[in-house]
Design a protein around this motif. Structure first.
Motif, PDB file in Angstrom:
ATOM      1  N   GLU A  20       0.927  -1.243  -0.025  1.00 50.81           N
ATOM      2  CA  GLU A  20       0.019   0.054  -0.021  1.00 50.81           C
ATOM      3  C   GLU A  20       0.619   1.090   0.113  1.00 50.81           C
ATOM      4  OE1 GLU A  20      -3.974  -0.502   2.040  1.00 50.81           O
ATOM      5  OE2 GLU A  20      -2.351  -1.299   3.445  1.00 50.81           O
ATOM      6  N   VAL A  21       2.169   1.252   0.156  1.00 52.25           N
ATOM      7  CA  VAL A  21       3.009   2.383   0.178  1.00 52.25           C
ATOM      8  C   VAL A  21       3.011   2.926  -1.133  1.00 52.25           C
ATOM      9  CG1 VAL A  21       4.257   1.714   2.467  1.00 52.25           C
ATOM     10  CG2 VAL A  21       4.920   1.242  -0.005  1.00 52.25           C
ATOM     11  N   TYR A  22       3.365   4.369  -1.152  1.00 51.56           N
ATOM     12  CA  TYR A  22       3.391   5.017  -2.392  1.00 51.56           C
ATOM     13  C   TYR A  22       4.570   4.308  -3.450  1.00 51.56           C
ATOM     14  CZ  TYR A  22       4.358   8.620  -5.926  1.00 51.56           C
ATOM     15  OH  TYR A  22       4.726   9.302  -6.976  1.00 51.56           O
ATOM     16  N   SER A  23       5.735   3.922  -2.869  1.00 44.81           N
ATOM     17  CA  SER A  23       6.751   3.514  -3.703  1.00 44.81           C
ATOM     18  C   SER A  23       6.189   2.158  -4.329  1.00 44.81           C
ATOM     19  CB  SER A  23       7.981   3.197  -3.027  1.00 44.81           C
ATOM     20  OG  SER A  23       7.700   2.314  -1.872  1.00 44.81           O
ATOM     21  N   ILE A  24       5.214   1.450  -3.962  1.00 46.82           N
ATOM     22  CA  ILE A  24       4.708   0.379  -4.710  1.00 46.82           C
ATOM     23  C   ILE A  24       3.289   0.590  -5.367  1.00 46.82           C
ATOM     24  CG2 ILE A  24       3.805  -2.041  -4.196  1.00 46.82           C
ATOM     25  CD1 ILE A  24       5.875  -2.180  -2.004  1.00 46.82           C
ATOM     26  N   ALA A  25       2.393   0.909  -4.498  1.00 47.90           N
ATOM     27  CA  ALA A  25       0.991   1.179  -5.397  1.00 47.90           C
ATOM     28  C   ALA A  25       0.775   2.231  -6.338  1.00 47.90           C
ATOM     29  CB  ALA A  25       0.142   1.534  -3.971  1.00 47.90           C
ATOM     30  N   ASP A  26       1.571   3.232  -6.072  1.00 46.73           N
ATOM     31  CA  ASP A  26       1.681   4.329  -7.202  1.00 46.73           C
ATOM     32  C   ASP A  26       2.540   4.220  -8.430  1.00 46.73           C
ATOM     33  OD1 ASP A  26      -0.513   5.121  -5.754  1.00 46.73           O
ATOM     34  OD2 ASP A  26       0.445   6.734  -4.932  1.00 46.73           O
ATOM     35  N   GLY A  51       4.609  -6.648 -15.737  1.00 49.16           N
ATOM     36  CA  GLY A  51       3.880  -7.906 -16.346  1.00 49.16           C
ATOM     37  C   GLY A  51       4.866  -8.877 -15.824  1.00 49.16           C
ATOM     38  N   ALA A  52       4.371  -9.961 -15.872  1.00 53.77           N
ATOM     39  CA  ALA A  52       5.187 -11.218 -15.382  1.00 53.77           C
ATOM     40  C   ALA A  52       4.913 -12.454 -16.725  1.00 53.77           C
ATOM     41  CB  ALA A  52       4.402 -11.953 -14.177  1.00 53.77           C
ATOM     42  N   TYR A  53       4.689 -11.895 -17.830  1.00 53.53           N
ATOM     43  CA  TYR A  53       4.564 -12.792 -18.877  1.00 53.53           C
ATOM     44  C   TYR A  53       5.925 -13.203 -19.206  1.00 53.53           C
ATOM     45  CZ  TYR A  53       5.198  -8.287 -21.259  1.00 53.53           C
ATOM     46  OH  TYR A  53       5.652  -7.012 -21.557  1.00 53.53           O
ATOM     47  N   PHE A  54       6.814 -12.669 -19.317  1.00 47.73           N
ATOM     48  CA  PHE A  54       8.217 -13.205 -19.965  1.00 47.73           C
ATOM     49  C   PHE A  54       9.033 -12.459 -18.911  1.00 47.73           C
ATOM     50  CE2 PHE A  54      11.815 -12.555 -22.103  1.00 47.73           C
ATOM     51  CZ  PHE A  54      12.131 -13.988 -22.946  1.00 47.73           C
ATOM     52  N   ILE A  55       9.886 -13.308 -18.141  1.00 46.69           N
ATOM     53  CA  ILE A  55      10.755 -12.997 -17.223  1.00 46.69           C
ATOM     54  C   ILE A  55      12.307 -13.794 -17.388  1.00 46.69           C
ATOM     55  CG2 ILE A  55       9.304 -11.952 -15.408  1.00 46.69           C
ATOM     56  CD1 ILE A  55       9.912 -14.403 -13.699  1.00 46.69           C
ATOM     57  N   ILE A  71       1.053 -10.040  -7.694  1.00 45.55           N
ATOM     58  CA  ILE A  71       2.015 -10.768  -6.683  1.00 45.55           C
ATOM     59  C   ILE A  71       3.469 -10.355  -7.046  1.00 45.55           C
ATOM     60  CG2 ILE A  71       3.046 -12.817  -5.457  1.00 45.55           C
ATOM     61  CD1 ILE A  71      -0.019 -13.673  -5.856  1.00 45.55           C
ATOM     62  N   PHE A  72       3.751 -10.734  -8.381  1.00 47.58           N
ATOM     63  CA  PHE A  72       5.205 -10.614  -9.045  1.00 47.58           C
ATOM     64  C   PHE A  72       5.805  -9.124  -8.624  1.00 47.58           C
ATOM     65  CE2 PHE A  72       7.821  -9.254 -12.269  1.00 47.58           C
ATOM     66  CZ  PHE A  72       8.954 -10.070 -12.260  1.00 47.58           C
ATOM     67  N   SER A  73       4.541  -8.017  -9.116  1.00 48.14           N
ATOM     68  CA  SER A  73       4.998  -6.821  -9.194  1.00 48.14           C
ATOM     69  C   SER A  73       5.536  -6.412  -7.853  1.00 48.14           C
ATOM     70  CB  SER A  73       3.831  -5.947 -10.026  1.00 48.14           C
ATOM     71  OG  SER A  73       4.122  -4.746 -10.097  1.00 48.14           O
ATOM     72  N   VAL A  74       4.597  -6.761  -6.998  1.00 47.78           N
ATOM     73  CA  VAL A  74       4.591  -6.167  -5.484  1.00 47.78           C
ATOM     74  C   VAL A  74       5.845  -6.731  -4.944  1.00 47.78           C
ATOM     75  CG1 VAL A  74       3.590  -6.103  -3.061  1.00 47.78           C
ATOM     76  CG2 VAL A  74       2.043  -5.535  -4.926  1.00 47.78           C
ATOM     77  N   LEU A  75       6.296  -8.072  -5.049  1.00 52.51           N
ATOM     78  CA  LEU A  75       7.256  -8.536  -4.628  1.00 52.51           C
ATOM     79  C   LEU A  75       8.586  -7.848  -5.231  1.00 52.51           C
ATOM     80  CD1 LEU A  75       6.472 -12.338  -4.186  1.00 52.51           C
ATOM     81  CD2 LEU A  75       6.645 -10.739  -2.323  1.00 52.51           C
ATOM     82  N   PHE A  76       8.496  -7.637  -6.464  1.00 58.12           N
ATOM     83  CA  PHE A  76       9.640  -7.152  -7.141  1.00 58.12           C
ATOM     84  C   PHE A  76      10.076  -5.481  -6.579  1.00 58.12           C
ATOM     85  CE2 PHE A  76      11.771  -5.220 -10.809  1.00 58.12           C
ATOM     86  CZ  PHE A  76      12.536  -6.019 -11.203  1.00 58.12           C
TER      87      PHE A  76
END
Length: 107
Positions: free
Chosen positions: A14-20, A25-29, A78-83
């Protein structure tokens, strides 16, 4: 745009550095197998097995969402927040296209 407010809370995003910041994308990593990446992928898997994150357990239609919210994309959320929580840096889309040419890319 792609994560329910309930999932963001559950993921600690929920912090700005993540939510905003734009969702990744996790379609190709591509990952180099290290202890850090193995830990990251194990946490991603563990959270991807949490039904409260995967499904709309909070009733997104009834809960206040971000102004640009469209729909919940659980695996990529999930991928994006963890990253972002771990402070990893993503390459730009332009850099990615220099490395990999996707035949079916849609802008």
């Amino acid at each position: 745009d792609w994560t329910t407010s309930g999932a963001l809370r559950r993921l600690g995003g929920e912090v700005y550095s993540i939510a905003d910041r734009p969702q990744l994308g996790a379609y190709f990593i591509l990952l180099r197998k290290t202890a850090v990446t193995m830990d990251f992928v194990q946490e991603w898997l563990r959270l991807a097995e949490d039904p409260e994150i995967l499904i709309d357990a909070w009733g997104s239609r009834h809960e206040k969402q971000a102004p640009n919210y469209q729909r919940h994309m659980a695996d990529q959320s999930i991928f994006s927040v963890l990253f972002k929580r771990r402070g990893f840096k993503a390459m730009s889309l332009a850099e990615g296209h220099r490395v990999v040419q996707l035949d079916r890319w849609r802008e």
